[in-house]
Each structure stands twice: as structure tokens, then as C-alpha cells.
Design an enzyme around this catalytic site. Sequence first.
Site, PDB file in Angstrom:
ATOM      1  N   HIS A 166      34.197  36.231  38.858  1.00 47.72           N
ATOM      2  CA  HIS A 166      35.433  35.820  39.524  1.00 47.72           C
ATOM      3  C   HIS A 166      36.169  36.974  40.191  1.00 47.72           C
ATOM      4  O   HIS A 166      37.143  36.761  40.890  1.00 47.72           O
ATOM      5  CB  HIS A 166      36.362  35.123  38.518  1.00 47.72           C
ATOM      6  CG  HIS A 166      35.855  33.777  38.113  1.00 47.72           C
ATOM      7  ND1 HIS A 166      36.304  32.614  38.687  1.00 47.72           N
ATOM      8  CD2 HIS A 166      34.895  33.412  37.233  1.00 47.72           C
ATOM      9  CE1 HIS A 166      35.663  31.590  38.153  1.00 47.72           C
ATOM     10  NE2 HIS A 166      34.795  32.048  37.262  1.00 47.72           N
ATOM     11  N   ASP A 382      41.235  41.749  45.480  1.00 46.83           N
ATOM     12  CA  ASP A 382      41.318  40.479  44.763  1.00 46.83           C
ATOM     13  C   ASP A 382      40.023  39.713  44.999  1.00 46.83           C
ATOM     14  O   ASP A 382      39.590  39.566  46.148  1.00 46.83           O
ATOM     15  CB  ASP A 382      42.504  39.666  45.308  1.00 46.83           C
ATOM     16  CG  ASP A 382      43.111  38.766  44.239  1.00 46.83           C
ATOM     17  OD1 ASP A 382      42.418  38.478  43.257  1.00 46.83           O
ATOM     18  OD2 ASP A 382      44.271  38.355  44.412  1.00 46.83           O
TER      19      ASP A 382
END
Length: 735
Positions: A166, A382
Site C-alpha cells: 500500500h 504517498d
Amino acid sequence: MNRIHIVSNRLPVSINLNDDQIELIPSVGGLATGMRSVYKAYKGKWIGWPGLPSDDIDQKLSGRIDKALEKEDCVSVHLSKKEIDLYYDGFSNRTIWPLFHYFAQYIDYDPELWEAFVSVNQKFADKALETLEEGDTIWIHDYQLLLVPEMIKSKKPGVTIGFFLHIPFPSFEVFRILPWRKELIQGILGADLIGFHTYDYQRHFFSSVRRLMGYDISFNQIQIEDRIVIVDAFPMGIDYDKFKTAATGILQKPLQEKSDLHRELEKYFLLSPDRKLILSIDRLDYSKGIPNRLRAFAKFLEEYPEFVGKVTLIMLAVPSRGTVEHYINLKREVEELVGNVNGQFGNINYTPVWYFYRSMPFESLIELYSSCDVCLVTPVRDGMNLVAKEYVASRTNRTGVIILSEMAGVSKEMGEALIINPNNIKEIADSINQALTMPLDEQRERMIFLQDRIKRYDVFKWSSEFVKSLSKVEQIQTSMHAKRVNAIIMDKIRSDYQNSKMRAIFLDYDGTLTGFKKNPNDASPNEELHQLLYKLEEDPRNVITIISGRDRASLETWFEGHKINLIVEHGVWSKKVDREWKMLSNATDTWKSSIQPILETFVDRTPGTFIEEKNYSLVWHFRKAEPEQADLRANELKDELTTMIANHNLEILEGNKVIEVKTGGINKGISALQFLKNKNFDFIFAVGDDWTDEYMFKELPESAHTIKVGLTHTAAKYKVESVSAVRTFLAELIK
Ligand code: ADQ
């Protein structure tokens, strides 16, 4: 498809202990939503930590918690405070997290953390292994469990394993900093399907796999001995409809039912209709670029003073990893910056930054998403960033502007946002101005595109695409193994062998009888191989031929004293036992002078590569070169040669880490057939590893037994996985 199980650090429920009562509270996060649909539909279990340290619960309670979780198809991995401290707060969040987000200066290299990481990963793997049956599928999530895929694969190879990361996967130059980099890569490679949010992370991962492990990668497949691992990008989505429906519901609510926050927001707008709100939502993490966001907002107020008194930044920071030093410092820095901006630009009626350091209920989030004119998402790194997608889904009137860092995975999908560099304060400040002054028509035009895309590829589509790919990998693995030599095939070949009177046995050399060496001259046969071949030669019915792309000299020396025929240079020369070399074809070598200089320029430009000259071919070897650069150059060279070969009747052969240019019309297939001419062989056998051997597999008669070394696609009838398997096979054949 069989059962699909999920493994993640946290279970999708939290436990609330009320006196003696156990209450399970389902988590509403994106991952929980997406995965719930998967493991429920495929009747699997979810394996993870329930969120309570095992020291806080006695054995009886622990048993009751397990029972309660079982009803939800959850299996708990119990972790002590110390384990959580070292594995989760420690290696996961103080080592991997900063490393993968390019904060090298924050990395903790403590071996004690690493050891805890290994042992807790093993705990997760053991729990999964207890739950799994051969043939099941398992989907493992995220950076806390990087070692689990391999830990499961090594014990239960028949389980299909998916892994999704992730967070970003860093470039090799950053990844290599870690002392345990190889172990992490090996751990991940236990999976059959590896998913990342973006193609860039996939590319970085490939680069580390190539450089650390030396595995071959073609397109998105990694070949590891007898397995194929598929790597792909699956940009994670959100539950779009949930956000849209909630936002629509809030708009339609009568005033008395609105929340305090909502009323507060409405009051703010009532004061003056040209007031504007900018939203910023994150976990308080150094990867999210919060200080720069505040600096940029201050710069904006300074450069565009007409907005002072009219624009407020609502900044929500969810407490996160509050015991880790860098997070404590960050909290202090953010609070100071908020104080500075408010001190510099605020007054009694105007607070430029409304700062909230807390989590918010879902409904309040939606109220903020739907009320704010601009959403400011400026992480320095991110993996994806779901806030950006949630904002878009909540804009029911299709207005609103999103300012997005190019360092967030989500920026790859949201080209219609205002894309900024999170370290360029001026650019962010100007973008805030651009967003606030953007005409409504333009806002809608951009928002419509964004919404369509995010709605289409929502979290359910994301998880179902991953599951679809998992079942595809399973099929590829099955077909790869379908032709593998097993006991039944072995018996059949051995029986044909024993019942035959005259046998032609064609053996490729490099990659078949012996493994590859960095220097081709070092690949001489060892004693074991000599003994094996002597045994094979003992039977007068065996006519053995080594058929290779090598030159004459080395094979002749190496196999002196053997009763073995040689065919070399892919069929240009042949030498029967105790006879002289004979040319099998009328090859020429006049072309060499024009090709040699081209190869030389590639040698000069690619350190570690060299040219081998054979009588009728030239070979560029790149096994010793830096793999990525060599692959790139190999493609370049092929491209350059393609334009040359037509004029000279040449062929380009791509072997294992070599490119060979040779006279056309000669190959192992043609020469093997010439060898068989006018003889009555009633057993024909050939084994080889690369595509130069495919000519042989195709040309030999249908009755021939052909074996490919390696499990990739082939025209051979059967496959074995390695050089040692070839040797075992030959030993079995003559037993
Ligand atoms: P995170 O780093 O947690 O996730 P993100 O993807 O933005 O980052 O998800 C944050 C979630 O928390 C969002 O769903 C948001 O609604 C919620 N949230 C944020 N602030 C909140 C608040 N104050 N109150 C309540 N909820 C709040 C990691 C990676 C990301 C990747 C995700 C999913 O770091 O890059 O996108 O996993 O793969």
C-alpha cells in the site's frame, strides 16, 4: 476458484471490552470495505492482530475473544506489547516506513527490531498455515508483512499467494541502504502475484529484483526457477457510492438534524458569501508534507492579500504513531507553524487555520469534503492517497478543485487536478490562487472526468481485478507445470529407451548439462558429468551428440576420450567420434568485418561485456554487465543489427545473456536432421534450454522425446526445471 483468505496487520474489527462483555466494532476503512467483499464471497478467513496487546488479556478472555472473532471469520494473531513495540512501532514504522518514503535520515537500523520483525512475520505465517489448505488462495497486505509470502510458499507451495503493497516501493539506490534488503525481496517474491499502486513502484521493484537476485524479467513476469511471479499495478479505489450517497444525504438534511460542525460551517459562510474554505486531511505523518502545506498557505496569504480574512484552511490531522520520536517532533513543528500563520494573518474575527488534531466520524468528514472549495493534498511521498479520491466522490454538485502533489500515487490517475511539486512553496501558493479563482465551468469540466474515473475503478473493482489476476496466475502456473516430467512420463520414456535398438541422443551443453558461468571458458564439465556421460556411452546402442552454439576448441578439449559426437556453432561444424571436423553447411564469414565494429562500440559503452568470435558467428556476452543497462543495450543492439542482417543473410540469435550474429540458414534443427538422415534410429531424444534449441524440438520427428530445461513456453514435449534435474533424468534413464 477456491477459498480466498486475507492476511493483514490489523483485523477489520476492533475489540471493545466493557466489563466482561466483548464488543466487536467493524472498521470502516477503505481496505476493510474492499476486502470484506472478497473474503466473505470466497468463504475465507481474515488473519490479523485484533488490536489488543496479549499482556492485557488473560487466557480465558483470549479464548473468548477468539471465539467471538471466529463468528466473523476472523483468526487472531496475538501479539504482546513488546512484539508490537519492536515489530510494528519498530521495524515497520521506524525502518521500513521511512525507507520506502525516502526519509533515509529517519531509518532505525537496530538488529533487534529486525529480529522481532522476522519472528512476528513468522507468527502471522504460522497462523495462516494452520488455516490454509493446499489449493487455497491467500492475499497478504502491506509492508508490515513483507516476509510472510515466502514463509507460506516454502511450506505450502500449492497455495496461490497474492501480495499488495500500500506504500511506495523506493528506487534501488534508496532500497539498497537497508542491510536486510535481500531478505525483504526474497520474502515478497514468495507471492505469485505482487501488486503496487502505480507502474513506477513496479519498475523500482523490478530494478531491485534484477540487481539483488539476478532473476530474468520479461514484461511483467519474473522467472524464479520453477515459478513465474507476476507483478502489476492496481491503483486502489474507494467505495465511491458510499461517499456520494452520504454527501447527497447531508445536503438534504433539515437544519435541526445537522451536526454542530455543519452548523458551524454554515455560520462561517453566512458571515460573508465570498468566503472560501480549503481542506487538508491526513494522518499526522512526515510523509504527508504538512509543514510545507502551512508554509505555502502563509505564502499565499502574503502574495494574494485580497484573500486575507476570506479564506480559511481547515487542517485535520489524525494522531498517528505518537510514541515515535519523529512524529512527536512533527506534531510540535505543525503546531508552531499553525500558531505562526494565525498570529501573522489572523485577527479577532478571522482565524486563517482551523487546526484539529483528532480523528473525525465519517459524517463529519463528508461534511467537510462537501463544504470545502479546495482540497489541498501535498504529500512529499504517498503510496496512493485516498483523501483525494474521497473528496472527489463527495462533490455532488461537481464543483471544487483539488491541488495534488506529483509525489502521490493518485496523481497518476488525476491529471485534471492542479498538480504541484510539494517542495515548491511558491507553486503551491499560486495554485491555491488559481483554484480559488477558477471559473465554475472549468471546475465542473475537470470534476466530471475525475468522478467518472474514480467511480469506475472503485475499491470493489480494484479487489476484483486483483482476484482475477490471481486466478490467471494460477492458470499460468498450472500450464507451466503441465508438461513437467513426472514419474509416469519418466516410466514411458525409460520403457521406450529400453525397447529400442538404436538411439539418437542430442544434448545441448550450456544451461542443460552444466550451469552458466560468468566467463564461458569456466563452464567445463565436472567429474559428475563426465561419469554420467561415460555410463551413457557404455551402451553401444547409444549415439550421443552434444549439440551446442559453442566453438570447436573448448568442446573438443573437454570431451576428449568420450564416445560423443559434436555439433557446434549451431550446426556449422560437426565431428563424429574419432573422425575429423566436417563443415555441415557452406557458411561464409566475410560479413564479420562489418558487424564486428558495431559490437565493439557496444562493448565500449557497456562495461562487463565482451565479444566471442567463432568461425561463423560473433557473440556479444553480457552476463557480467550491470543487468538493467545490459538489457537496455541488448535491445539497442538488436535494433541496430536488424537493419544490417538482411544484406548479409545473417540471423540474430538471442541466447541466455548473449546475442549471437551468425550465418543464416543454419540451426540446430537442420543439423540434427542431417545427422539422422539414412539411419534407423528407433529412439530419438533431445534436451536443451534456450530458444536455439527450439529449432531442434520443432524439426525432430513427432516420435522424438524432447525436453526443455526451464518451465517457460516451449515446443518440446516435456520440461524439467534445472540442470541438476537433467542430470537426474539421464541417470534415471540408464538405471
Ligand atoms: P494512509 O497513509 O493512511 O494510507 P490515505 O490513503 O490518505 O493515507 O488514507 C487515509 C484514510 O484515513 C482516508 O480514508 C481518510 O478518510 C481517513 N482519515 C484521514 N483523516 C481522518 C480524520 N481526521 N478522521 C477520520 N478519518 C480520517 C496508506 C498509504 C496510502 C494509501 C493507503 C491505501 O500511506 O498512500 O493510499 O494506505 O492503500
